[in-house]
Write a protein that holds these residues in place. Structure first.
Motif, PDB file in Angstrom:
ATOM      1  N   ARG A   1      60.180  32.836  26.136  1.00  0.00           N
ATOM      2  CA  ARG A   1      59.994  34.489  24.870  1.00  0.00           C
ATOM      3  C   ARG A   1      58.824  33.232  23.934  1.00  0.00           C
ATOM      4  NH1 ARG A   1      63.157  36.048  20.669  1.00  0.00           N
ATOM      5  NH2 ARG A   1      64.885  34.276  21.332  1.00  0.00           N
ATOM      6  N   ALA A   2      58.061  32.469  24.264  1.00  0.00           N
ATOM      7  CA  ALA A   2      57.168  32.004  23.757  1.00  0.00           C
ATOM      8  C   ALA A   2      56.087  32.230  24.029  1.00  0.00           C
ATOM      9  CB  ALA A   2      57.062  30.422  23.179  1.00  0.00           C
ATOM     10  N   LEU A   3      56.183  32.133  26.018  1.00  0.00           N
ATOM     11  CA  LEU A   3      55.052  32.756  26.184  1.00  0.00           C
ATOM     12  C   LEU A   3      54.690  33.790  27.103  1.00  0.00           C
ATOM     13  CD1 LEU A   3      54.049  31.060  28.995  1.00  0.00           C
ATOM     14  CD2 LEU A   3      55.939  32.263  30.665  1.00  0.00           C
ATOM     15  N   ALA A   4      55.809  35.000  26.503  1.00  0.00           N
ATOM     16  CA  ALA A   4      55.136  36.027  26.038  1.00  0.00           C
ATOM     17  C   ALA A   4      55.033  36.652  25.055  1.00  0.00           C
ATOM     18  CB  ALA A   4      56.405  36.960  26.679  1.00  0.00           C
ATOM     19  N   ASP A   5      54.667  35.769  23.890  1.00  0.00           N
ATOM     20  CA  ASP A   5      54.096  35.984  22.197  1.00  0.00           C
ATOM     21  C   ASP A   5      52.709  36.540  22.815  1.00  0.00           C
ATOM     22  OD1 ASP A   5      56.122  35.541  20.558  1.00  0.00           O
ATOM     23  OD2 ASP A   5      55.270  33.555  20.096  1.00  0.00           O
ATOM     24  N   ASP A   6      51.626  36.387  23.578  1.00  0.00           N
ATOM     25  CA  ASP A   6      50.675  36.673  23.360  1.00  0.00           C
ATOM     26  C   ASP A   6      50.740  37.786  24.461  1.00  0.00           C
ATOM     27  OD1 ASP A   6      50.156  34.432  22.066  1.00  0.00           O
ATOM     28  OD2 ASP A   6      49.148  32.968  23.421  1.00  0.00           O
ATOM     29  N   PHE A   7      51.451  38.264  25.078  1.00  0.00           N
ATOM     30  CA  PHE A   7      50.671  39.238  26.284  1.00  0.00           C
ATOM     31  C   PHE A   7      51.821  40.570  25.903  1.00  0.00           C
ATOM     32  CE2 PHE A   7      50.860  35.843  28.533  1.00  0.00           C
ATOM     33  CZ  PHE A   7      49.445  35.547  29.177  1.00  0.00           C
ATOM     34  N   ALA A   8      51.640  40.952  24.315  1.00  0.00           N
ATOM     35  CA  ALA A   8      52.444  42.226  24.144  1.00  0.00           C
ATOM     36  C   ALA A   8      51.875  43.358  24.138  1.00  0.00           C
ATOM     37  CB  ALA A   8      51.441  42.091  22.213  1.00  0.00           C
ATOM     38  N   PRO A   9      52.502  44.574  24.516  1.00  0.00           N
ATOM     39  CA  PRO A   9      51.993  45.549  25.378  1.00  0.00           C
ATOM     40  C   PRO A   9      51.338  45.901  25.195  1.00  0.00           C
ATOM     41  CG  PRO A   9      54.089  45.887  25.302  1.00  0.00           C
ATOM     42  CD  PRO A   9      54.140  44.427  24.559  1.00  0.00           C
ATOM     43  N   GLU A  10      50.041  45.776  23.861  1.00  0.00           N
ATOM     44  CA  GLU A  10      49.597  46.570  23.462  1.00  0.00           C
ATOM     45  C   GLU A  10      48.494  45.999  23.597  1.00  0.00           C
ATOM     46  OE1 GLU A  10      51.934  45.725  21.781  1.00  0.00           O
ATOM     47  OE2 GLU A  10      53.025  48.139  21.331  1.00  0.00           O
TER      48      GLU A  10
ATOM     49  N   ALA B   1      62.106  29.076  33.035  1.00  0.00           N
ATOM     50  CA  ALA B   1      60.883  28.394  32.769  1.00  0.00           C
ATOM     51  C   ALA B   1      59.732  27.043  33.453  1.00  0.00           C
ATOM     52  CB  ALA B   1      60.308  28.180  31.368  1.00  0.00           C
ATOM     53  N   PRO B   2      60.159  27.602  35.208  1.00  0.00           N
ATOM     54  CA  PRO B   2      59.223  26.385  35.884  1.00  0.00           C
ATOM     55  C   PRO B   2      57.645  25.605  35.394  1.00  0.00           C
ATOM     56  CG  PRO B   2      60.484  28.043  37.480  1.00  0.00           C
ATOM     57  CD  PRO B   2      59.926  28.989  35.532  1.00  0.00           C
ATOM     58  N   ASP B   3      57.447  24.727  35.245  1.00  0.00           N
ATOM     59  CA  ASP B   3      56.888  24.157  34.684  1.00  0.00           C
ATOM     60  C   ASP B   3      55.225  24.599  35.604  1.00  0.00           C
ATOM     61  OD1 ASP B   3      57.916  22.267  32.902  1.00  0.00           O
ATOM     62  OD2 ASP B   3      57.876  20.905  34.109  1.00  0.00           O
ATOM     63  N   GLN B   4      55.593  24.731  36.284  1.00  0.00           N
ATOM     64  CA  GLN B   4      53.614  25.273  37.300  1.00  0.00           C
ATOM     65  C   GLN B   4      53.330  26.687  36.962  1.00  0.00           C
ATOM     66  OE1 GLN B   4      55.492  23.480  41.239  1.00  0.00           O
ATOM     67  NE2 GLN B   4      53.861  23.716  41.606  1.00  0.00           N
ATOM     68  N   LEU B   5      55.034  27.433  36.883  1.00  0.00           N
ATOM     69  CA  LEU B   5      54.152  28.870  36.610  1.00  0.00           C
ATOM     70  C   LEU B   5      54.329  29.252  35.256  1.00  0.00           C
ATOM     71  CD1 LEU B   5      57.861  30.208  38.157  1.00  0.00           C
ATOM     72  CD2 LEU B   5      55.643  30.202  38.971  1.00  0.00           C
ATOM     73  N   VAL B   6      54.446  28.338  34.551  1.00  0.00           N
ATOM     74  CA  VAL B   6      54.477  28.401  32.869  1.00  0.00           C
ATOM     75  C   VAL B   6      53.064  28.451  32.553  1.00  0.00           C
ATOM     76  CG1 VAL B   6      54.342  27.397  30.699  1.00  0.00           C
ATOM     77  CG2 VAL B   6      56.281  27.813  32.048  1.00  0.00           C
ATOM     78  N   ALA B   7      52.560  26.978  33.411  1.00  0.00           N
ATOM     79  CA  ALA B   7      50.727  26.560  33.981  1.00  0.00           C
ATOM     80  C   ALA B   7      49.904  27.552  34.062  1.00  0.00           C
ATOM     81  CB  ALA B   7      51.044  24.946  33.754  1.00  0.00           C
ATOM     82  N   ASP B   8      50.130  28.091  34.619  1.00  0.00           N
ATOM     83  CA  ASP B   8      49.374  29.261  35.911  1.00  0.00           C
ATOM     84  C   ASP B   8      49.111  30.939  34.801  1.00  0.00           C
ATOM     85  OD1 ASP B   8      48.157  29.711  38.015  1.00  0.00           O
ATOM     86  OD2 ASP B   8      49.213  31.146  39.144  1.00  0.00           O
TER      87      ASP B   8
END
Ligand SMILES: Nc1nc2c(c(=O)[nH]1)N[C@H]1C(S)=C(S)[C@@H](COP(=O)(O)OP(=O)(O)OC[C@H]3O[C@@H](n4cnc5c(=O)[nH]c(N)nc54)[C@H](O)[C@@H]3O)O[C@H]1N2
Ligand SMILES: Nc1nc2c(c(=O)[nH]1)N[C@H]1C(S)=C(S)[C@@H](COP(=O)(O)OP(=O)(O)OC[C@H]3O[C@@H](n4cnc5c(=O)[nH]c(N)nc54)[C@H](O)[C@@H]3O)O[C@H]1N2
Ligand code: SF4
Ligand SMILES: [Mo]
Length: 739
Positions: free
Chosen positions: A257-266, A592-599
């Protein structure tokens, strides 16, 4: 006299059952087997050309051995002696680690590829292992491995029951499906719509699949990960997240959820070239559908953010409650999968246990990137590749920068190819060992059953005798014997006996095995009589999920039972089995595996960067198959051409008409132009597997209409970093008029 025989088609992942007609000791025709339990009569133009493929006069009938620089016909004894000599020399001087192995796509379609290539690699003890996987589905393996703890825990859309299917970066009406084994994919999509379900296709080109969809979104290439993260954002934002019964197994929800914060559809809309409202509608419809499945393939995989995209496909499936339930994405259970054991935490999955020598790329599934093969051959130093073995692969055409690989292959001390054709890659071999044609080979889908949309088991024994030549299983077994010091004259059955003994020793010692505590000799004696590969198939089936456990479950599967059911055995619809599949150390799904989150840091940058004016993507043709089916007259010609497809407005703007020059990071090509208003503006496509104009090859039909090698535009330096997969879609190019 005309006769018929049943045979599973080995030419793509759909695995259709065919009825072959036979006359005068050869195959004369093929039609769909209406009684096949899985494919029910479906056939495509490639399957229908089985006879032509099987009888292709350009197939090698005998081994070729290089003598005084020239590839010359040789006997099998001479050829194996030359292998022992050539590989032996390199092994003695440099060790097995100096032997590179490249495994191509047809290994996923042959019994020999499934059972013996791992033994070849193991006998060499080399880490220089490359395959078509890093030109294809490796991102999916890595994403699955990190999320579920197993890189082969394939999430497959439940095509027959889903209410809402999102196809992203795939064109199953042409490819007939991939990493989802489904004969008659087209019919299944039509059936979905007929039962009131909906089909959404996300593809920069208006493909045949897009044409039959309810909705087609055409994003900019390479932006699937951002688009899917936009969907994730909308799901949280609009309180649509509902994991359903798998909720209790999921870790990392808040991180996502936190990760997706910055990726709003807009925020991602401009980057993706898709309206924010479209992304939000997609999220809402996925959440609202009674069941839904997101299915991603090549266009989501062989791109800059391939692993992120593959991961996010399943994140969306999970967030909408569609993992492991009918109509969602499910885990098939193949007949050769080991009988499920009680759930327990696994060891998890890691990449980068070692790194490539020259560029330091991390291994994934014990493989290094195919795009790094040339540099590993060219670059001197400890561990340099001095000899190469290719089995069922044509990397000179299928991997980036074929000219460089072409030169590199010409420089090794020894090269062995197991391949039916003299082609762009095998022309460099010192020895070519040709397997017999499909009609003289057995068939069992070791790899693809694990991806089937309905569990099933089918076996085709060889239809025709293979005359006086070894089958591919024996060819590979003899290579293993040579590598393990027994020598080419050893009995190939030894190789199988050893596998059987080791497997049974392990199984009988495992308290959770269906044969725990039983006597190894007694079990060995129970195995079917027959060639080594049949005994090993029998072993796997009997120890498998549906197996007879060597008599303990008398109704269970054996090879004999399969042979008695030539149209196959249906093992039922997919069923929920998450607990059996999970192998993460936590015993939970890692959302939310670390490597993916980091990428995602890279993704964040990409979203705000300036896109290239023109990017190149790939495309496939119904009558083509990678690089090796351009030699059949029935499949060649017509619309099956190597052309640059481009939107008419782009062509007019650039000033190209019939022919264009295309420049990419790795080189340039001159190609015929084909105008297509189904292409997104700023996107152009070329098919791969062409470029049959090199000297010294033996495919005459292909050479007459050679096309150009699209992978020459690619210098191979851009990889999806987590999986080592080459970026083959979304390559920045310049298109110019010629002259
Ligand atoms: N630009 C671009 N490049 C791509 C792709 C793309 O979409 N765009 N797609 C990629 C993908 S998904 C893949 S899978 C790769 C494929 O990459 P490769 O596997 O390297 O190439 P293929 O063209 O499939 O070559 C198959 C080889 O196997 C041989 N063969 C056929 N049948 C048999 C058999 O029964 N036994 C043996 N031993 N050999 C056999 C053929 O003669 C041929 O030499 O290409 C990749 N390259
Ligand atoms: N007839 C035929 N069938 C085949 C093959 C063949 O060569 N010919 N090859 C076989 C093999 S080895 C494989 S792996 C499978 C592949 O099976 P698929 O993945 O279904 O086949 P492709 O035609 O490569 O489909 C990829 C789609 O992704 C789109 N695309 C490109 N870039 C992007 C992007 O950035 N985002 C999105 N969303 N879409 C994008 C392309 O326009 C294309 O339509 O097909 C198999 N079946
Ligand atoms: S769809 Fe694939 S498996 Fe079926 S006939 Fe065609 S090539 Fe063969
Ligand atoms: Mo592939």
């Amino acid at each position: 006299m005309t006769d018929t025989a049943l045979r599973i088609c080995p030419l793509c992942e759909a695995t259709c059952g065919l009825t072959l007609t036979l006359a005068d000791g050869r195959v004369t025709g093929a039609r769909g087997d209406r009684d096949d339990v899985f494919s029910a009569g479906f056939i495509c133009p490639k399957g229908a050309s089985f006879a032509e493929l099987d009888n292709d006069p350009d197939r090698l009938a005998t081994p070729l051995v290089r003598r005084d620089g020239v590839l010359t016909e040789a006997t099998w004894d001479e050829a194996f002696a030359a292998v022992a000599d050539g590989l032996g020399g390199v092994l003695a001087q440099h060790g097995g680690g100096a032997v590179g192995v490249y495994l191509g796509n047809p290994n996923a379609h042959t019994v020999a590829g499934g059972l013996y290539t791992p033994l070849v690699v193991r006998a060499l003890g080399t880490r220089q292992v490359f395959s078509a996987s890093t030109l294809d589905q490796m991102p999916k393996h890595v994403a699955l491995g990190l999320m579920f703890g197993s890189p082969v825990a394939f999430t497959v859309p439940d095509l027959d029951r889903t209410d809402y299917l999102v196809v992203i970066g795939a064109n199953p009406l042409v490819s007939n499906g991939s990493v989802t084994t489904a004969p008659d994919f087209p019919g299944k999509l039509r059936a979905l719509r007929k039962r009131g379900g909906r089909l959404v296709v996300i593809d920069p080109a208006r493909t045949r699949t897009a044409e039959i969809a309810d909705r087609h979104l055409a994003p900019r290439p390479g932006t699937d990960a951002a688009l899917l993260l936009g969907v994730v954002h909308a799901l949280f934002d609009e309180a649509l997240v509902d994991l359903g019964p798998v909720a209790e197994h999921v870790d990392g929800l808040e991180q996502v959820r936190a990760l997706a914060d910055d990726f709003a559809p807009e925020v991602v809309a401009d980057h993706c070239g898709v309206a924010a409202s479209e992304i939000r509608v997609l999220a809402r419809e996925l959440a609202a559908a009674p069941s839904a499945a997101v299915y991603g393939r090549i266009g989501t995989s062989t791109v800059e953010f391939g692993t992120l995209g593959s991961w996010l496909v399943d994140v969306v499936n999970i967030l909408t409650g569609n993992l492991d339930r009918p109509g969602g994405v499910m885990f098939p259970l193949a007949p050769t999968a080991p009988a499920p054991r009680p759930p327990k935490p696994g060891r998890g999955f890691r990449t980068g246990r070692w790194h490539s020598r020259v560029s330091g790329y991390p291994e994934a599934l014990s493989e290094l990137p195919a795009a790094a093969l040339a540099e590993e051959i060219e670059t001197p130093g400890e561990g340099q590749i001095k000899a190469i073995v290719t089995i069922a692969g044509n990397p000179v055409l299928s991997a980036p920068d074929g000219d460089r690989l072409d030169r590199a292959l010409a420089s090794v001390d020894f090269m062995l190819s197991v391949d039916p054709y003299l082609n762009e890659t095998t022309r460099h071999a010192d020895v070519i060992l040709p397997p017999p044609p499909p009609s003289a080979s057995p068939h069992f889908d070791l790899a693809l059953n694990a991806l089937a949309v309905r569990n099933n088991a089918r076996y085709s024994p060889p239809v025709l005798p293979r005359a006086d030549r070894p089958d591919e299983a024996e060819i590979l077994a003899r290579i293993v014997l040579i590598l393990s010091g027994v020598g080419a004259d050893g009995d190939p059955a030894l190789v199988d006996d050893q596998v059987i003994a080791a497997t049974l020793a392990k199984e009988t010692a495992d308290p959770d095995s269906p044969v725990a505590g039983r006597d190894v000799d007694e079990l060995t004696a129970m195995l079917a009589e027959g060639p080594g590969y049949e005994r090993r198939l029998d072993l796997m089936l009997r120890l498998g999920a549906y197996g007879d456990a060597f008599g303990a479950r008398p109704d269970g599967l054996t090879l004999a039972a399969l042979k008695a059911a030539p149209h196959g055995i249906d093992l039922g619809p997919l069923r929920p089995r998450l607990a059996e599949v999970l192998r993460t150390p936590s015993g939970r799904i890692e959302l939310a595996p670390d490597q993916l989150v980091a990428d995602t840091a890279r993704l964040r940058e990409a979203v705000t960067s300036t896109p290239a004016a023109m990017v190149l993507i790939g495309r496939r043709h119904l009558r083509s198959n990678n690089s090796w089916m351009h030699n059949l007259p029935a499949l060649a010609g017509g619309t099956n051409r190597c052309t640059l497809r481009i939107h008419p407005d782009d062509a007019a703007e650039i000033g190209v008409t019939d022919t264009a020059r295309v420049k990419g990071p790795g080189g340039e090509l001159v190609v015929p132009v084909e105008l297509d208003d189904g292409m997104r503006r700023g996107v152009t496509s070329l098919p791969h597997g062409w470029g049959h104009d090199r000297a010294g090859t033996g495919q005459q039909v292909a050479a007459a209409e050679p096309g150009v090698n699209v992978n020459q535009l690619n210098d191979g330096t851009t990889l999806d970093p987590l999986s080592g997969t080459a970026v083959l879609n979304g390559i920045p190019v310049l298109v110019e008029p010629v002259g």
